[in-house]
Design an enzyme around this catalytic site. Structure first.
Site, PDB file in Angstrom:
ATOM      1  N   ASP A 116      12.261   2.808   5.041  1.00 17.81           N
ATOM      2  CA  ASP A 116      13.000   3.955   4.371  1.00 17.81           C
ATOM      3  C   ASP A 116      13.987   4.413   5.321  1.00 17.81           C
ATOM      4  O   ASP A 116      15.177   4.752   4.900  1.00 17.81           O
ATOM      5  CB  ASP A 116      12.169   5.081   4.172  1.00 17.81           C
ATOM      6  CG  ASP A 116      11.135   4.764   2.989  1.00 17.81           C
ATOM      7  OD1 ASP A 116      11.725   4.477   1.942  1.00 17.81           O
ATOM      8  OD2 ASP A 116      10.000   5.092   3.059  1.00 17.81           O
ATOM      9  N   ASP A 117      13.921   4.289   6.913  1.00 18.12           N
ATOM     10  CA  ASP A 117      14.880   4.829   7.894  1.00 18.12           C
ATOM     11  C   ASP A 117      16.451   4.041   7.476  1.00 18.12           C
ATOM     12  O   ASP A 117      17.474   4.382   7.519  1.00 18.12           O
ATOM     13  CB  ASP A 117      14.512   4.582   9.230  1.00 18.12           C
ATOM     14  CG  ASP A 117      13.355   5.416   9.416  1.00 18.12           C
ATOM     15  OD1 ASP A 117      13.172   6.291   8.790  1.00 18.12           O
ATOM     16  OD2 ASP A 117      12.957   5.485  10.746  1.00 18.12           O
ATOM     17  N   HIS A 124      12.046   1.835  -6.668  1.00 14.72           N
ATOM     18  CA  HIS A 124      11.777   2.831  -7.734  1.00 14.72           C
ATOM     19  C   HIS A 124      12.006   4.235  -7.169  1.00 14.72           C
ATOM     20  O   HIS A 124      12.354   5.211  -7.960  1.00 14.72           O
ATOM     21  CB  HIS A 124      10.228   2.671  -8.119  1.00 14.72           C
ATOM     22  CG  HIS A 124       9.289   2.908  -6.894  1.00 14.72           C
ATOM     23  ND1 HIS A 124       8.694   2.166  -5.968  1.00 14.72           N
ATOM     24  CD2 HIS A 124       8.780   4.121  -7.079  1.00 14.72           C
ATOM     25  CE1 HIS A 124       8.154   2.744  -5.293  1.00 14.72           C
ATOM     26  NE2 HIS A 124       7.632   4.014  -6.001  1.00 14.72           N
ATOM     27  N   ASP A 125      11.354   4.588  -6.060  1.00 13.33           N
ATOM     28  CA  ASP A 125      11.562   5.992  -5.389  1.00 13.33           C
ATOM     29  C   ASP A 125      12.892   6.430  -5.114  1.00 13.33           C
ATOM     30  O   ASP A 125      13.357   7.635  -5.554  1.00 13.33           O
ATOM     31  CB  ASP A 125      10.769   5.928  -3.891  1.00 13.33           C
ATOM     32  CG  ASP A 125       9.260   6.141  -3.927  1.00 13.33           C
ATOM     33  OD1 ASP A 125       9.045   6.770  -4.941  1.00 13.33           O
ATOM     34  OD2 ASP A 125       8.527   5.953  -2.861  1.00 13.33           O
ATOM     35  N   GLU A 179       3.883   1.245   3.002  1.00  9.17           N
ATOM     36  CA  GLU A 179       4.768   2.525   3.059  1.00  9.17           C
ATOM     37  C   GLU A 179       4.329   3.485   3.745  1.00  9.17           C
ATOM     38  O   GLU A 179       2.970   3.913   3.430  1.00  9.17           O
ATOM     39  CB  GLU A 179       5.123   2.960   1.278  1.00  9.17           C
ATOM     40  CG  GLU A 179       6.060   4.089   1.671  1.00  9.17           C
ATOM     41  CD  GLU A 179       5.939   4.894   0.199  1.00  9.17           C
ATOM     42  OE1 GLU A 179       6.829   5.516  -0.184  1.00  9.17           O
ATOM     43  OE2 GLU A 179       5.043   5.001  -0.447  1.00  9.17           O
ATOM     44  N   ASN A 238      13.387   9.161  -8.012  1.00  4.06           N
ATOM     45  CA  ASN A 238      13.039  10.309  -7.732  1.00  4.06           C
ATOM     46  C   ASN A 238      14.513  11.230  -7.617  1.00  4.06           C
ATOM     47  O   ASN A 238      14.500  12.322  -7.157  1.00  4.06           O
ATOM     48  CB  ASN A 238      12.499  10.373  -6.236  1.00  4.06           C
ATOM     49  CG  ASN A 238      10.985  10.243  -6.287  1.00  4.06           C
ATOM     50  OD1 ASN A 238      10.354  10.687  -7.432  1.00  4.06           O
ATOM     51  ND2 ASN A 238      10.575   9.539  -5.413  1.00  4.06           N
ATOM     52  N   LEU A 243       0.820  -1.134  -0.043  1.00  4.56           N
ATOM     53  CA  LEU A 243      -0.005   0.036   0.056  1.00  4.56           C
ATOM     54  C   LEU A 243       0.783   1.423   0.104  1.00  4.56           C
ATOM     55  O   LEU A 243       1.619   1.549   1.104  1.00  4.56           O
ATOM     56  CB  LEU A 243      -0.743   0.017   1.177  1.00  4.56           C
ATOM     57  CG  LEU A 243      -2.090  -0.950   1.050  1.00  4.56           C
ATOM     58  CD1 LEU A 243      -1.974  -2.144   1.094  1.00  4.56           C
ATOM     59  CD2 LEU A 243      -3.146  -0.542   2.217  1.00  4.56           C
ATOM     60  N   ASP A 244       0.800   2.076  -1.106  1.00 11.11           N
ATOM     61  CA  ASP A 244       1.469   3.132  -1.397  1.00 11.11           C
ATOM     62  C   ASP A 244       1.005   4.394  -0.317  1.00 11.11           C
ATOM     63  O   ASP A 244       0.127   4.719  -0.124  1.00 11.11           O
ATOM     64  CB  ASP A 244       1.405   3.671  -3.015  1.00 11.11           C
ATOM     65  CG  ASP A 244       2.244   4.935  -2.834  1.00 11.11           C
ATOM     66  OD1 ASP A 244       3.427   4.860  -2.978  1.00 11.11           O
ATOM     67  OD2 ASP A 244       1.593   5.904  -3.363  1.00 11.11           O
ATOM     68  N   HIS A 265      17.193   2.159   4.599  1.00 15.50           N
ATOM     69  CA  HIS A 265      17.669   2.634   3.558  1.00 15.50           C
ATOM     70  C   HIS A 265      18.495   4.329   3.678  1.00 15.50           C
ATOM     71  O   HIS A 265      19.631   4.311   3.019  1.00 15.50           O
ATOM     72  CB  HIS A 265      16.581   2.876   2.432  1.00 15.50           C
ATOM     73  CG  HIS A 265      17.178   3.832   1.253  1.00 15.50           C
ATOM     74  ND1 HIS A 265      17.050   5.094   1.215  1.00 15.50           N
ATOM     75  CD2 HIS A 265      17.757   3.317   0.198  1.00 15.50           C
ATOM     76  CE1 HIS A 265      17.550   5.413  -0.007  1.00 15.50           C
ATOM     77  NE2 HIS A 265      18.039   4.390  -0.602  1.00 15.50           N
ATOM     78  N   VAL A 318       0.603   5.376   2.795  1.00 19.78           N
ATOM     79  CA  VAL A 318      -0.506   5.548   3.662  1.00 19.78           C
ATOM     80  C   VAL A 318      -0.476   6.491   4.510  1.00 19.78           C
ATOM     81  O   VAL A 318      -1.694   7.042   4.960  1.00 19.78           O
ATOM     82  CB  VAL A 318      -0.832   4.132   4.426  1.00 19.78           C
ATOM     83  CG1 VAL A 318      -0.923   3.014   3.433  1.00 19.78           C
ATOM     84  CG2 VAL A 318       0.248   3.987   5.405  1.00 19.78           C
TER      85      VAL A 318
END
Length: 584
Positions: free
Chosen positions: A304-305, A373-374, A285, A378, A251-252, A307, A254
């Protein structure tokens, strides 16, 4: 089960239903010009049962003026503005109907873009490579119908209709079926936080689908407080899980939904509908790091943290959101490996508290990655890490990624050290194309790299077909020596993961992380089978002494560490070691 959209009732009849609370009259128009009024019902619903064959082309005429596709269309003709098509999802004959999925702790995920690989058939042709690589799941970037023939998928406006440029619904089912036959799970990335800027007609006849008092970066916020809106997106999730038999959803963003109760309801209804005979997995996400959701029906969250800390250590970049990881990325990576999230309520660079405590969660609650992808797309020029950083440092970080107890995610091409860019691409025209291109370049105006306006103009135009073409994976290079070496490296580590790490993941927990020096640490986890997994990582330019290792420890993988260095407890620059031993 489904209220929105067109659904086959039997071999002849279809039920059409549209929620249009702002409308007085809704008429079903068929491609041959036949018109059939829908009957008004309660709470703004209009419905009709009609005898018609599968693949009937239809659209709705609102109050005698606007002609619009079905917002819950299962298939389109003529892109997002064209006719919708009646689909019979029960007609597909599954070749592997006994497939029941795989447990979450076995997941090693490969994210890919269907369009760049040549549609569903192109992805299907790649499956043997992925099986040999050692991943256990593919994650398809969003599939919902979008304007034009090129898009990341996050600008979709018809989330129930897989985009026609990739193939037919049956082509998608054939891909999923083939993946299951080869032991691969299939996840679909879904976008429930916004609609794209072209082709969304809901505001014309269902304005209460949105909240005018709340706005997101994409416009008025979706009103998840309304039952019809909640059902729209939950039914979409059920369609992917039941009609397409996917194994899970990602889920993108949220955090842009703003209603956690919707997410909890979605998880409950999805798991209830699928039942206990199949294993499904739901992944978030979520910029807000809501650890509580990972105890309310969701298996994991993209970390994400983790990464960001690794990215700062590998590249030294500290602008934009990397500024939150500039002060002590080694300590932050240590927190990530020991506790999951780095931000668990601490104040970020904007002075806002972010996150919830996460140390109570198992490591498999977090999806770790070096690229996705992000994080590639990005970037202004879509650079991959293999084109930016020292190869040995990247391989050392990859050892950590693939052997740590967190669930690893790879991005297509990563496994052969691809340096092909992955750029942001769309297929808009006229004023919207100008706005997207200029907006994209404006996002980077405050970065020091783009202080010269002429540099901004070099950022690729998302709508240029060449931007899409340049992003296609360089599959033809996998036979070259450098690519073969990278492939061998990834395959070896993924085999080691499945053999040594995965069996002990149920019940695994962190024992602690010792920071050895800036860019270097030693992390340990007790696995569920009582073994202790230890990974020593040194991304610095200086060799370190880690101390003597236990004679009982079994070396399972190493990068840039020879036998003598291992025996002496040395950790060379840009190296990593993984060991296992039975706990006392």
């Amino acid at each position: 089960m489904y209220r929105h959209g067109a659904h086959r009732l039997d071999g002849e009849r279809t039920r059409f239903a549209l929620w249009a609370p702002d409308s007085r009259e809704v008429v079903l128009e068929l491609q041959d010009g036949a018109m059939h009024p829908l009957q008004p019902g309660e709470d703004g619903w209009f419905a009709l049962e009609l005898a018609c064959p599968v693949d009937t082309y239809y659209r709705y005429v609102i109050d005698g003026q606007s002609r619009v596709p079905d917002p819950a269309s299962r298939r389109q003709f003529g892109d997002v503005h064209g006719f919708s098509r009646v689909v019979d999802h029960g007609a597909y004959a599954w070749r592997y109907p006994e497939w029941s999925g795989r447990p979450w702790h076995e997941a090693a995920i490969y994210e890919l873009h269907v369009g760049l690989l040549g549609g569903y058939s192109g992805v299907e042709a790649l499956l043997p490579h992925l099986v040999q690589l050692g991943v256990t799941a593919i994650e398809l970037m969003p599939l919902g119908e979008f304007p034009g023939r090129r898009n990341w998928g996050y600008d979709g406006v018809l989330p129930f209709a897989p985009d026609g440029s990739y193939g037919s619904p049956d082509d998608l089912k054939h891909l999923i079926d083939s993946a299951h036959g080869q032991g691969l799970m299939v996840f679909v990335d879904v976008v429930y936080n916004h609609f794209g800027p072209e082709g969304n007609y809901l505001g014309q006849y269902a304005s209460s689908f949105f909240r005018q008092d709340q706005h997101t970066p994409w416009g008025a916020a979706i009103d998840f407080g309304r039952r019809e809106v909640r059902d729209f997106f939950i039914e979409n999730a059920l369609m992917w899980l039941l009609d397409y038999r996917v194994d899970g959803l990602r889920l993108d963003a949220v955090h842009a939904i703003g209603d956690s109760s919707f997410l909890v309801e979605l998880a409950e209804r999805a798991r209830s509908a699928v039942g206990s005979k199949r294993q499904i997995h739901l992944v978030l996400e979520n910029e807000h790091n809501q650890a509580s959701l990972l105890r309310q029906g969701f298996d994991a969250q993209w970390n994400d943290d983790g990464h960001n800390a690794l990215h700062v250590l590998l590249t030294g970049e500290v602008e934009g959101y990397y500024a939150d990881f500039a002060e002590d990325p080694t300590a932050q990576l240590a927190t990530c490996l020991a506790q999951g999230f780095v931000y668990q309520g601490q104040v970020n660079r904007r002075g806002q508290p972010r996150g919830e405590p996460s140390s109570h969660l198992p490591p498999s609650s977090f999806v770790l990655f070096l690229q996705n992808h992000d994080q590639i797309g990005n970037r202004a020029f879509g650079e991959r890490l293999a084109a930016m950083v020292d190869e040995d440092a990247l391989k050392a970080a990859t050892l950590l990624l693939l052997l740590s107890p967190q669930v690893p995610l790879l991005f297509m091409g990563e496994e052969w050290g691809s340096i092909q860019p992955f750029l942001f691409f769309t297929d808009y025209h006229d004023k919207l194309a100008d706005a997207v291109r200029d907006g994209r370049r404006g996002e980077f105006a405050e970065f020091s790299r783009f202080s010269d306006p002429a540099t901004l103009l070099r950022i690729p135009d998302p709508n240029d077909a060449d931007t899409f073409n340049r992003s296609q994976p360089d599959l033809n290079l996998t036979a070259q020596p450098r690519q073969r070496e990278w492939l061998s490296f990834y395959r070896s580590l993924l085999r080691l993961r499945q053999r040594h790490v995965v069996p002990g993941l149920p019940g695994a927990h962190a024992l602690g992380v010792e920071m050895l020096a800036p860019g270097a640490l030693s992390a340990s986890w007790r696995l569920g089978d009582r073994r202790v997994l230890r990974i020593d990582l040194n991304l610095s330019e200086t060799a370190l002494e880690t101390g003597a290792r236990s004679p009982a420890a079994e070396l399972i993988a190493a990068h840039r560490v020879n036998d003598e260095e291992y025996r002496r407890g040395l950790l060379p620059a840009r190296s990593a070691i993984a060991t296992l031993e039975v706990a006392p």
